[in-house]
Scaffold this motif. Structure first.
Motif, PDB file in Angstrom:
ATOM      1  N   LEU A   1      31.583  52.134 107.660  1.00 37.93           N
ATOM      2  CA  LEU A   1      32.823  51.484 108.091  1.00 37.93           C
ATOM      3  C   LEU A   1      33.889  52.516 108.448  1.00 37.93           C
ATOM      4  CD1 LEU A   1      34.079  48.667 108.426  1.00 37.93           C
ATOM      5  CD2 LEU A   1      34.930  48.855 106.086  1.00 37.93           C
TER       6      LEU A   1
ATOM      7  N   TRP B   1      34.890  48.341 112.179  1.00 36.14           N
ATOM      8  CA  TRP B   1      34.220  47.030 112.173  1.00 36.14           C
ATOM      9  C   TRP B   1      34.358  46.393 113.547  1.00 36.14           C
ATOM     10  CZ3 TRP B   1      30.829  44.476 109.318  1.00 36.14           C
ATOM     11  CH2 TRP B   1      30.633  43.101 109.580  1.00 36.14           C
TER      12      TRP B   1
ATOM     13  N   PHE C   1      27.641  47.071 113.321  1.00 35.67           N
ATOM     14  CA  PHE C   1      27.781  47.725 112.011  1.00 35.67           C
ATOM     15  C   PHE C   1      26.401  48.037 111.422  1.00 35.67           C
ATOM     16  CE2 PHE C   1      28.001  47.244 107.355  1.00 35.67           C
ATOM     17  CZ  PHE C   1      28.899  48.257 107.061  1.00 35.67           C
TER      18      PHE C   1
END
Length: 299
Positions: A75, A80, A86
């Motif tokens: 992250l 994000w 991700f």
């Protein structure tokens, strides 16, 4: 048998390893990972190795720690932009770590495996920092060689878009689409397509309120000073009329280039773009210089 862990060597070598592996994972995943973000992720990756100094944890707790620390590192490095991007970046980072571990174990096998210890699901190998750094560089250079020979993911080369709209600074990942022909039919301005779900958290309350009402079938008034444009759009899912708002400026950074424009029409859609991998699309119009763009508009 007790082992001695030198914190300075542990943190520095894992910081270097984390940085190069995150940059390589970004290239393979087609995800933006700038140097500052990679440095932040590498710092978290190095700090996570301090679990070696903690008392022995139950296996479920140790596994949860490893999973949470990996998620935080990913992250920090990539941000994000949806679940799939991700997971893609995190999977490549994990795979490169496995490759590094394989090289390290191969080196230990040549010199004897007496220096390997496992504590809290973290492997500590009695390797010299130079050997570890060289192993990291070997993985990094292998990725660079693959990309040099086969090229980067052709359909996933990311651009970083900075958009100034209604006093908000929006930063999202954008995709250059050669088949992007969306145009502002009134002002003839350069046009971007922005996914509202992907940018919603960065937009002002008044813009979000307007878009929420518009996409629910109402006819709200746009925020003052933003100049609503109704832009017809056709795609695989059918045709629609999308709301376009005037952005004071747009800045696109990627592939060694920086493109800037003033008074851009940001057209919003309620759908994710490219399965949520990107939050904005732009076309060749942004790559033209001013003379070429005006000539095209006249014809």
């Amino acid at each position: 048998m007790k082992i001695v862990v030198y914190l300075d060597i542990l943190l520095v070598t894992n910081f270097i390893a984390g940085y190069f592996l995150l940059r390589a994972a970004g290239w393979l995943a087609g995800a933006a990972c700038s140097a500052p973000r990679a440095l932040a992720g590498a710092a978290l990756a190095a700090a996570s190795t301090l679990i070696l100094l903690a008392p022995a944890l139950p296996a479920p707790l140790g596994f949860s720690y490893k999973l949470a620390s990996a998620a935080l590192v990913t992250l920090a490095a990539f941000g994000w932009h949806g679940l799939r991007p991700f997971l893609r970046a995190g999977t490549w980072f994990f795979a490169l770590n496995l490759g590094l571990a394989g090289l390290a174990l191969l080196g230990l096998q040549w010199g004897g495996m007496n220096g390997v210890r496992v504590h809290n699901l973290t492997v500590y190998a009695n390797l010299s920092p130079m050997v570890l750094v060289l192993s990291v560089l070997a993985v990094y250079l292998a990725v660079r060689l693959v990309l040099l020979v086969f090229g980067p993911p052709a359909d996933q080369e990311p651009w970083q878009l900075e958009l100034r709209l209604a006093g908000s600074e929006i930063q999202v990942q954008a995709y250059y689409d050669t088949g992007f022909f969306l145009r502002d039919p009134v002002g003839g301005r350069q046009t971007l397509l922005v996914s509202w779900p992907g940018a919603e958290r960065q937009l002002s309350d008044e813009v979000n309120a307007f878009l929420r009402e518009y996409f629910s079938g109402q006819t709200p008034l746009p925020p003052e000073g933003l100049g609503l444009r109704l832009v017809p759009c056709s795609g695989a899912a059918g045709s629609a009329v999308l709301p376009g708002l005037t952005a004071a400026s747009a800045r696109l950074t990627g592939q060694g280039r920086t493109l800037t424009a003033q008074n851009v029409t940001a057209v919003f859609t309620a759908e994710p773009l490219r399965d949520g991998q990107f939050q904005a699309l732009f076309g060749r119009e942004f790559l033209m210089d001013e003379t070429e763009r005006r000539s095209k508009a006249c014809t």
